[in-house]
Design a protein around this motif. Structure first.
Motif, PDB file in Angstrom:
ATOM      1  N   THR A  82      13.148   4.964   5.924  1.00  8.00           N
ATOM      2  CA  THR A  82      14.149   4.802   4.694  1.00  8.00           C
ATOM      3  C   THR A  82      15.528   3.869   4.703  1.00  8.00           C
ATOM      4  O   THR A  82      16.171   4.086   3.765  1.00  8.00           O
TER       5      THR A  82
ATOM      6  N   ASN B  29      10.536   2.023   2.228  1.00  9.73           N
ATOM      7  CA  ASN B  29      10.980   2.671   1.478  1.00  9.73           C
ATOM      8  C   ASN B  29      12.166   2.929   1.131  1.00  9.73           C
ATOM      9  O   ASN B  29      13.461   2.309   1.494  1.00  9.73           O
TER      10      ASN B  29
ATOM     11  N   GLY C 214       5.711   0.337   6.908  1.00  9.17           N
ATOM     12  CA  GLY C 214       6.090   0.904   5.739  1.00  9.17           C
ATOM     13  C   GLY C 214       7.771   0.891   5.812  1.00  9.17           C
ATOM     14  O   GLY C 214       8.049   1.651   6.298  1.00  9.17           O
TER      15      GLY C 214
ATOM     16  N   GLN D  36       1.714   4.356  12.646  1.00  8.04           N
ATOM     17  CA  GLN D  36       2.225   3.939  11.405  1.00  8.04           C
ATOM     18  C   GLN D  36       3.852   4.275  11.469  1.00  8.04           C
ATOM     19  O   GLN D  36       3.800   5.524  11.275  1.00  8.04           O
TER      20      GLN D  36
ATOM     21  N   ASN E 283      -0.763   7.880   4.068  1.00  8.43           N
ATOM     22  CA  ASN E 283      -0.147   7.233   3.266  1.00  8.43           C
ATOM     23  C   ASN E 283       0.482   7.782   1.907  1.00  8.43           C
ATOM     24  O   ASN E 283      -0.182   8.626   1.554  1.00  8.43           O
TER      25      ASN E 283
ATOM     26  N   LYS F  72       3.518  13.105   3.088  1.00  6.85           N
ATOM     27  CA  LYS F  72       3.880  12.381   4.345  1.00  6.85           C
ATOM     28  C   LYS F  72       2.958  12.421   5.333  1.00  6.85           C
ATOM     29  O   LYS F  72       2.553  12.051   6.401  1.00  6.85           O
TER      30      LYS F  72
ATOM     31  N   ASP G   9       7.345   4.711   9.692  1.00  8.58           N
ATOM     32  CA  ASP G   9       7.649   4.200   8.535  1.00  8.58           C
ATOM     33  C   ASP G   9       9.617   4.175   8.333  1.00  8.58           C
ATOM     34  O   ASP G   9      10.183   5.059   9.087  1.00  8.58           O
TER      35      ASP G   9
ATOM     36  N   PRO H 287       4.389  -0.762   1.649  1.00  9.82           N
ATOM     37  CA  PRO H 287       3.527  -0.340   2.651  1.00  9.82           C
ATOM     38  C   PRO H 287       3.321  -1.634   3.184  1.00  9.82           C
ATOM     39  O   PRO H 287       2.602  -2.742   2.948  1.00  9.82           O
TER      40      PRO H 287
ATOM     41  N   HIS I  69       8.668   1.996  -2.468  1.00 15.46           N
ATOM     42  CA  HIS I  69       7.795   2.119  -1.652  1.00 15.46           C
ATOM     43  C   HIS I  69       6.811   0.762  -0.792  1.00 15.46           C
ATOM     44  O   HIS I  69       6.033   0.355  -1.778  1.00 15.46           O
TER      45      HIS I  69
END
Lengths: 498, 187
Positions: free
Chosen positions: A428, A69, A67, A424, A414, A322, A426, A62, A60
């Motif tokens: 993948t 992954n 962020g 925020q 987080n 999460k 995130d 951040p 990860h």
């Protein structure tokens, strides 16, 4: 290890494996370098949610506002993806940047990629999920959408002979999910490609007048004292949106004519999730068993909101790590632990619904290296992006409440369990850190993945994809890497000094 | 009711056996302290078990893996565990007449944890981190790979082949919403 090669492929995931296979098949001397560990799926993969196990492969980054992954290990993301294999919709290729220009190079669109999608699908044995195998959560979502008058579609999956254990995210040890261990990688090895794991590339140097135009400097991950200096005629960067960009950023002092856009256009699919408890008139779902994805998607809002709706199926670790799940107490307040919370968690398996929208990040995050050469990601979220997030949140809430579901209070946290104080994102599915473009002013590589000003140096992974795809990117990365492979093989065959 | 009754009977039995030896382990249900078995258990582990049983009241405290996450050196929380224990101890003593955390009733322990969450930034971070970690470790069964979780009917690695009825409804085939693509891909 030998030190001179025709091609060095860096990485071993979706972007790296097709060039390794096709170039080795064409008779070139190919070396594939993977930073992560060697993986033997039947031996190394486990049905587990162990944090220690997952942390070995899941990395990860951040960032501020965004962020990312990624997976580290042989086969890259293919070992841990969910097998859902969709072609990118045409509308994605027409996306424009903030300057009003098209994000994708003129030469690339869905029609151009379709033959390469065909190839990738054949290799991964992709087929639409049969109606008889749709997991319960997919069936219930399908009922909900029918009741609201919306459409759904059965998703194409890269899975064969699945035992339905539901552990796609920790790697398939049954050889059912079509990871690269089952096709490209063994075929590349058979064709003569050397595959070495546990070797991290530090930087690249360019000596244009030499027969071997590039030198790759690398280090053994487990024994940092062991270093490698490897000469090659061509380099294929396939280390992913974080890996490839950081190698080029570290090489900047030797590759001085790289585009200034390198690392400046990091984007990705972003996921909006809403959790709810189903009303009594829907039958029980099953969160833990069956395919890792419920096999159903909805394109209903792809044009209006640029989102793909997916009813999520999650193992507890995917939720708990999460979000903080709130349960209503007797006094009306929300509690994130204790009796009421435990009661809610017991409902997760059968009564909880997780509606996900895979959406489009318009803003670009910046990927840079700090003075210690560590990766830093920064995204200043624009007001337009915030509005989009609000609209999608509203859409998901609307679908669930109109279906009679009771929305659950959730707070994104987080990896330390701390609540985010601001929006925020995130992803993948990061893309775009070495984006392809029509010219060096707008991107790092051309439409074939070749780095501007550096012939023979290619980027063929997610980092060259200039815009989020809304759908999962695995099939598109393969299609782009397949297309780039054709170009490189052709150049090597027909241009003596290439 | 069944759970409470069986817990009561367990506690009753264990307390009869250990009477006079384990005076501090006051048995019964929700209202009072966590009933430990007559096993050798350190003072700090007792506090950790009590903390876990407050976060997830139904937890089986006979299972030693429920506090394993506090000892996992791979996790960053390990670095602040001592400080966390100290804070639980000090707050309990301050709030409840010099009592230890593991001697408190469930409601009192809840009050101590709430106090921690409302404390200074560091204290609040440590408490929320401990709760987060406990929930992840237990709800996700990260230390019982081969056992699964009875609490959440989660079978984990015991799975070999799933009965189709468990993951799919044959009676719901063909009654879903309309499709708009030919092969699942949107043009």
């Amino acid at each position: 290890m030998e030190s001179n090669f025709d091609v060095i492929v860096i990485g071993s995931g979706f972007g790296a494996s097709p060039p390794a296979l096709h170039l080795a098949t064409a008779g070139l001397k190919v070396l594939m370098l993977e930073k992560g560990d060697f993986i033997n799926p039947q031996k190394d993969f486990k049905n587990t949610q162990s944090v220690t196990y997952l942390r070995k492969y899941y990395k990860h980054y951040p960032g501020k506002g965004f962020g990312v992954n990624v997976i580290e290990g042989l086969g890259g993301g293919s070992g841990f993806y969910l097998g859902i294999s969709l072609r990118a919709p045409s509308l994605v290729f027409n996306k424009k940047g903030k300057d009003g220009g098209l994000l994708w190079p003129k030469r690339i669109n869905r029609k151009v990629l379709d033959p390469y999608y065909n190839r990738a699908e054949e290799k991964l044995k992709v087929s639409q999920i049969p109606e008889t195998e749709i997991p319960k959560n997919g069936q219930i979502f399908s009922l909900m959408m029918r009741d609201l008058g919306y459409s759904i579609d059965r998703a194409p999956l890269a899975v064969e002979n699945c035992i339905q254990c539901g552990y796609c995210i920790s790697g398939c040890k049954y050889d059912a999910k079509q990871s690269l261990f089952l096709n490209y990688l063994p075929e590349a090895s058979k064709a003569g490609a050397m595959i070495r794991c546990g070797i991290a590339v530090d930087y690249i140097k360019h000596q244009p007048k030499d027969k071997f135009k590039y030198t790759v400097y690398a280090t053994d991950v487990k024994d940092q004292k062991v270093t490698y200096k490897l000469k090659t005629k061509h380099i294929i960067l396939g280390a992913g949106a974080i890996g490839s960009a950081s190698i080029l950023l570290r090489s900047k002092k030797y590759l001085t004519r790289l585009s200034t856009t390198l690392g400046q256009n990091l984007k990705g699919n972003i996921f909006y999730k809403k959790l709810a408890i189903m009303p009594d008139h829907y039958p029980d779902g099953e969160m833990y068993k069956g395919y890792g994805v419920p096999g159903i998607v909805s394109y209903e809002f792809i044009e209006s909101h640029n989102v793909l709706l997916i009813p999520y199926k999650a193992l507890p670790v995917q939720i708990m790590a999460k979000v903080r799940l709130g349960a209503r107490k007797a006094n009306g307040s929300i509690g994130y632990w204790g009796k009421e919370h435990a009661r809610l968690m017991k409902k997760m398996q059968k009564r909880m619904v997780i509606l996900t929208a895979s959406g489009y990040l318009d803003d670009s995050a910046k990927l840079t290296l700090n003075w210690k050469d560590e990766i830093e990601i920064n995204l200043d979220i624009s007001e337009a992006q915030r509005n989009q997030a609000r609209n999608i949140d509203f859409l998901l809430k609307g679908i669930l409440t109109k279906s009679g579901c009771t929305l659950l209070d959730t707070k994104a946290v987080n990896w330390k369990g701390e609540e985010y104080t601001d929006l925020q994102f995130d992803s993948t599915h990061p893309v775009g850190s070495c984006n392809m473009a029509n010219s060096i002013d707008n991107g790092t590589v051309d439409s074939n993945g070749e780095v501007f000003n550096y012939p023979g140096l290619f980027v063929t992974d997610a980092s060259c994809i200039p815009s989020p795809l809304i759908v999962p990117p695995s099939l598109t990365i393969l299609a782009i890497a397949e297309r780039a492979s054709d170009y490189i093989v052709d150049k090597c065959r027909n241009h003596e000094n290439y | 009711m069944k759970t409470i009754n069986s817990r009561r009977s367990f506690i009753k039995t264990s307390s009869l056996i250990s009477i006079g030896i384990l005076v501090s382990l006051i048995p019964v249900t929700d209202g009072v302290a966590v009933p430990f078995e007559s096993i050798k258990i350190s003072k700090s582990d007792r506090v950790l078990y009590s903390f876990v049983a407050t976060i997830i009241p139904d937890i089986d405290i006979k299972n030693r893996s429920v506090i394993k996450h506090f000892y996992d050196k791979e996790l960053d929380f390990n670095k602040v565990k001592t400080l966390f224990l100290l804070q639980l101890r000090c707050t309990s003593k301050r709030m409840f007449k010099n009592a230890n955390f593991d001697e408190l009733t469930h409601d009192q322990r809840m009050a101590v944890i709430e106090d921690g969450l409302q404390g200074c930034e560091l204290k609040s971070k440590i408490f929320s981190g401990a709760i987060f970690l406990t929930q992840v470790a237990i709800y996700c069964d990260i230390y019982q790979e081969n056992q699964g979780s009875e609490l959440f009917r989660y079978e984990t690695a015991k799975l070999d082949l799933i009965n189709p009825e468990e993951y799919h409804y044959a009676r719901l085939e063909g009654i879903g919403a309309r499709s708009i693509t030919i092969d699942g891909n949107y043009n």
